[in-house]
Structure formats: structure tokens, C-alpha cells
Motif scaffolding. Structure first.
Motif, PDB file in Angstrom:
ATOM      1  N   TYR A  99       0.844  -1.193   0.000  1.00  0.00           N
ATOM      2  CA  TYR A  99       0.000   0.000   0.000  1.00  0.00           C
ATOM      3  C   TYR A  99       0.885   1.251   0.000  1.00  0.00           C
ATOM      4  CZ  TYR A  99      -3.501   3.410   1.423  1.00  0.00           C
ATOM      5  OH  TYR A  99      -4.329   4.495   1.484  1.00  0.00           O
ATOM      6  N   TYR A 123       4.300   0.545   1.071  1.00  0.00           N
ATOM      7  CA  TYR A 123       4.641   0.037   2.416  1.00  0.00           C
ATOM      8  C   TYR A 123       5.149  -1.402   2.281  1.00  0.00           C
ATOM      9  CZ  TYR A 123       4.646  -0.935   7.360  1.00  0.00           C
ATOM     10  OH  TYR A 123       5.046  -1.270   8.621  1.00  0.00           O
ATOM     11  N   HIS A 153       3.324   3.374  12.000  1.00  0.00           N
ATOM     12  CA  HIS A 153       3.987   3.030  10.741  1.00  0.00           C
ATOM     13  C   HIS A 153       5.436   2.591  10.893  1.00  0.00           C
ATOM     14  CE1 HIS A 153       0.822   5.882   8.743  1.00  0.00           C
ATOM     15  NE2 HIS A 153       0.275   4.770   9.219  1.00  0.00           N
ATOM     16  N   ASP A 202      -0.296  -2.502  14.365  1.00  0.00           N
ATOM     17  CA  ASP A 202      -1.374  -2.016  13.504  1.00  0.00           C
ATOM     18  C   ASP A 202      -1.442  -2.961  12.302  1.00  0.00           C
ATOM     19  OD1 ASP A 202      -3.212  -0.553  12.036  1.00  0.00           O
ATOM     20  OD2 ASP A 202      -2.036   1.295  12.007  1.00  0.00           O
ATOM     21  N   ASP A 217      -9.308  -3.121   9.622  1.00  0.00           N
ATOM     22  CA  ASP A 217      -8.120  -2.403  10.098  1.00  0.00           C
ATOM     23  C   ASP A 217      -8.252  -2.236  11.610  1.00  0.00           C
ATOM     24  OD1 ASP A 217      -5.920  -0.669  10.256  1.00  0.00           O
ATOM     25  OD2 ASP A 217      -6.894   0.980   9.192  1.00  0.00           O
ATOM     26  N   HIS A 263     -10.486   7.021   9.554  1.00  0.00           N
ATOM     27  CA  HIS A 263     -10.937   7.098   8.157  1.00  0.00           C
ATOM     28  C   HIS A 263     -12.113   6.174   7.914  1.00  0.00           C
ATOM     29  CE1 HIS A 263      -8.672   3.261   7.772  1.00  0.00           C
ATOM     30  NE2 HIS A 263      -7.875   3.845   8.655  1.00  0.00           N
ATOM     31  N   LEU A 283      -8.844   0.710   1.822  1.00  0.00           N
ATOM     32  CA  LEU A 283      -8.353   0.882   3.200  1.00  0.00           C
ATOM     33  C   LEU A 283      -8.752   2.259   3.724  1.00  0.00           C
ATOM     34  CD1 LEU A 283      -6.634  -0.054   5.622  1.00  0.00           C
ATOM     35  CD2 LEU A 283      -4.610   0.786   4.386  1.00  0.00           C
ATOM     36  N   HIS A 284      -8.604   3.261   2.893  1.00  0.00           N
ATOM     37  CA  HIS A 284      -8.918   4.631   3.304  1.00  0.00           C
ATOM     38  C   HIS A 284     -10.029   5.185   2.421  1.00  0.00           C
ATOM     39  CE1 HIS A 284      -4.565   4.710   4.872  1.00  0.00           C
ATOM     40  NE2 HIS A 284      -5.387   4.498   5.877  1.00  0.00           N
ATOM     41  N   GLU A 302      -9.143   5.734  15.300  1.00  0.00           N
ATOM     42  CA  GLU A 302      -7.812   5.366  15.785  1.00  0.00           C
ATOM     43  C   GLU A 302      -7.062   6.489  16.498  1.00  0.00           C
ATOM     44  OE1 GLU A 302      -4.981   4.374  12.646  1.00  0.00           O
ATOM     45  OE2 GLU A 302      -6.508   4.757  11.148  1.00  0.00           O
ATOM     46  N   GLU A 362      -7.065   1.060  17.652  1.00  0.00           N
ATOM     47  CA  GLU A 362      -7.960   1.269  16.509  1.00  0.00           C
ATOM     48  C   GLU A 362      -8.961   0.132  16.396  1.00  0.00           C
ATOM     49  OE1 GLU A 362      -5.869   1.189  12.751  1.00  0.00           O
ATOM     50  OE2 GLU A 362      -7.559   2.028  11.653  1.00  0.00           O
TER      51      GLU A 362
HETATM   52  N1  MF3 Z   1      -4.052   1.896  10.393  1.00  0.00           N
HETATM   53  C1  MF3 Z   1      -3.170   2.645   9.531  1.00  0.00           C
HETATM   54  C2  MF3 Z   1      -3.995   3.566   8.684  1.00  0.00           C
HETATM   55  O1  MF3 Z   1      -5.148   3.372   8.581  1.00  0.00           O
HETATM   56  C3  MF3 Z   1      -2.303   1.743   8.773  1.00  0.00           C
HETATM   57  C4  MF3 Z   1      -1.822   2.173   7.430  1.00  0.00           C
HETATM   58  S1  MF3 Z   1      -0.237   1.578   7.210  1.00  0.00           S
HETATM   59  C5  MF3 Z   1       0.042   1.541   5.560  1.00  0.00           C
HETATM   60  O2  MF3 Z   1      -3.534   4.548   8.164  1.00  0.00           O
HETATM   61  F1  MF3 Z   1       1.138   0.986   5.371  1.00  0.00           F
HETATM   62  F2  MF3 Z   1      -0.894   0.817   4.989  1.00  0.00           F
HETATM   63  F3  MF3 Z   1      -0.015   2.735   5.084  1.00  0.00           F
END
Ligand code: MF3
Ligand code: CO
Length: 251
Positions: free
Chosen positions: A60, A63, A77, A95, A106, A169, A175-176, A202, A233
Motif C-alpha cells: 500500500y 509500504y 507506521h 497495527d 483495520d 478514516h 483501506l482509506h 484510531e 484502533e
Molecule cells: N491503520 C493505519 C492507517 O489506517 C495503517 C496504514 S499503514 C500503511 O492509516 F502501510 F498501509 F499505510
């Protein structure tokens, strides 16, 4: 646009988040002096795949790992590394994210390695309590600013600092997603919550000042004053009268 999830989509998020929670429960037991953060990452990836899901963080935005492991003054991170060994007295934030049939979960916990200083125990308690203050606020009809304010006010009352550079988020097919959920804000402002919204809330808290800086690796965020930090979180679904915690441990 904040996407509302259908019941079958929520079921997938329940599975993804449950896998995250179960994997974190497994990792929690491994937090002992002498364990490397890379060993934790390997274990996390194997467990997520064993359960039929995929790591959400690996790759991601580049990462390089499955897990973020952030120790002491590292806020979030932290990149797993074979040379970084946990030592007695550390506070270790884990995390983790997983994807199940295209939907994300998450969650994060912070764990003590052996005996830790009382002020660090208090930091863990305050940060987890801040998450639960936020979760108690969530229900249909309230606004994101109400959730943010609940966290800010609670943490301020303890004299600790809540981090502003990173936020919670929306979460789902990505994820976001929208909305962003800061850990500070004004009541009565921002997106109105509706049943079917799914959020990753979180709080990140420092024992000292809340300013963070990102290290040269481009990821690891540390407190600017070197004070110890914690992070909790959960992924939750908004309901008519509250929320369902999707990332609570199911087995
Ligand atoms: N819980 C973190 C977030 O939501 C984890 C992201 S780590 C990443 O931002 F590597 F995925 F960016
Ligand atoms: Co998150």
C-alpha cells in the motif's frame, strides 16, 4: 461521498476485521523481550493467509510489510526489521489490516513488553479509553466532529497529547475512504453518520507533546520530543443507535 455498505458487504467487513482481530490476539501473546519485529510481521502475514485473507498494508503506497510495529517514541507506521528486538519495558503498537473478498478491516492495539513504568501503563489505559469514548459517541445522526471532539476532550483532561497529523478514516472497498476522522474537532460539524457507514477510529496519544516527525525511511512517525506513544484502533459499522465493533475478537 461516504459509501453506505449493504448487509452482505458488512458481512465481508465483519470477516476481514475478525481476521485482523484474531491475528492481533495471536501477536499480543508474542510480545516478549528478544522477539524481533520482523518475526511478528512474518507471523501476521502467515496467519492472515492461513485464514484465507490478504494483508492490506503490504504494497500500500509502497509500504513494505504486513504489520506496522511502533515501539515507544514511534507513534505509527514502524517498519518490521530483523535487527529490532523488543526489550523489557517497551510499549509496542501493532497495527494490522486484512482484505477479505474485496473488503478491508483495520485495527491496532498497544501492548506492554514485560513490566513497564506506571506512566506507560497509564498511557495505554488513556489511549484505549479514548477509543472507547469515541465508540460510545457513534450513532446515526451525530457528526464526525462530535466523535473527534470526544477524543480530544478526554485526552486533554489527562494532560497527555493527542496526535493531529494522522486521522481515522472511512473503510470498506478501500483501506482509506471518506470521511477522514481527526482525533480533535468541533462538536456539530462534519459528515452526519448514517447506518451502514463503516469507520476506522484510531486515537494516537503521546505522554508528552503531540507533535510527530517522520523518519528518513519515509514511514516511521516518532514523537518530536521522544515521549512514548500509544495507538488503538477498531473498524466499526454505524447502526441506528450506536455501532457494531467489527474488529472484536470472534474466536
Ligand atoms: N491503520 C493505519 C492507517 O489506517 C495503517 C496504514 S499503514 C500503511 O492509516 F502501510 F498501509 F499505510
Ligand atoms: Co487505520
Amino acid at each position: 461521498m461516504v459509501e453506505l455498505k449493504t448487509p452482505p458487504e458488512l458481512e465481508k467487513m465483519r470477516t476481514a476485521s475478525g481476521i485482523v482481530a484474531s491475528t492481533l490476539a495471536l501477536l499480543r501473546e508474542k510480545i516478549k523481550p528478544g522477539v524481533s519485529t520482523l518475526e511478528l510481521d512474518r507471523l501476521a502475514e502467515a496467519e492472515i493467509r492461513r485464514r484465507g485473507a490478504q494483508p492490506a498494508f503490504l504494497g500500500y503506497r509502497g509500504y513494505p510489510a504486513t504489520l506496522c510495529v511502533s515501539i515507544n517514541e514511534e507513534v505509527v507506521h514502524g517498519i518490521p526489521n530483523a535487527a529490532r528486538l523488543i526489550v523489557e519495558g517497551d510499549v509496542v503498537s501493532l497495527d494490522l489490516g486484512a482484505v477479505w473478498e474485496g473488503f478491508y478491516g483495520d485495527a491496532a492495539i498497544t501492548v506492554a513488553a514485560g513490566r513497564i513504568k506506571p506512566e506507560r501503563t497509564r498511557l495505554l489505559e488513556v489511549t484505549e479509553a479514548a477509543l472507547y469514548r469515541a465508540l460510545e459517541t457513534v450513532k446515526s445522526g451525530i457528526r464526525i466532529g462530535d466523535v473527534s471532539h470526544a477524543v480530544e476532550e478526554f485526552v486533554a483532561s489527562t494532560g497527555m497529547g493527542v496526535v493531529r497529523e494522522f486521522t481515522g478514516h472511512g473503510i470498506g472497498r478501500h483501506l482509506h475512504e471518506e470521511p477522514s476522522i481527526p482525533n480533535f474537532g468541533k462538536p456539530g460539524t462534519g459528515v452526519v453518520l448514517k447506518p451502514g457507514m463503516t469507520l476506522a477510529i484510531e486515537p494516537m496519544v503521546c505522554l508528552g507533546a503531540a507533535e510527530v516527525v517522520v523518519k528518513d525511511d519515509g514511514w516511521t512517525a516518532v514523537s518530536a520530543d521522544g515521549s512514548c506513544a500509544a495507538h488503538f484502533e477498531h473498524t466499526v459499522a454505524v447502526t441506528e443507535d450506536g455501532c457494531e465493533i467489527l474488529s472484536s475478537i470472534q474466536d
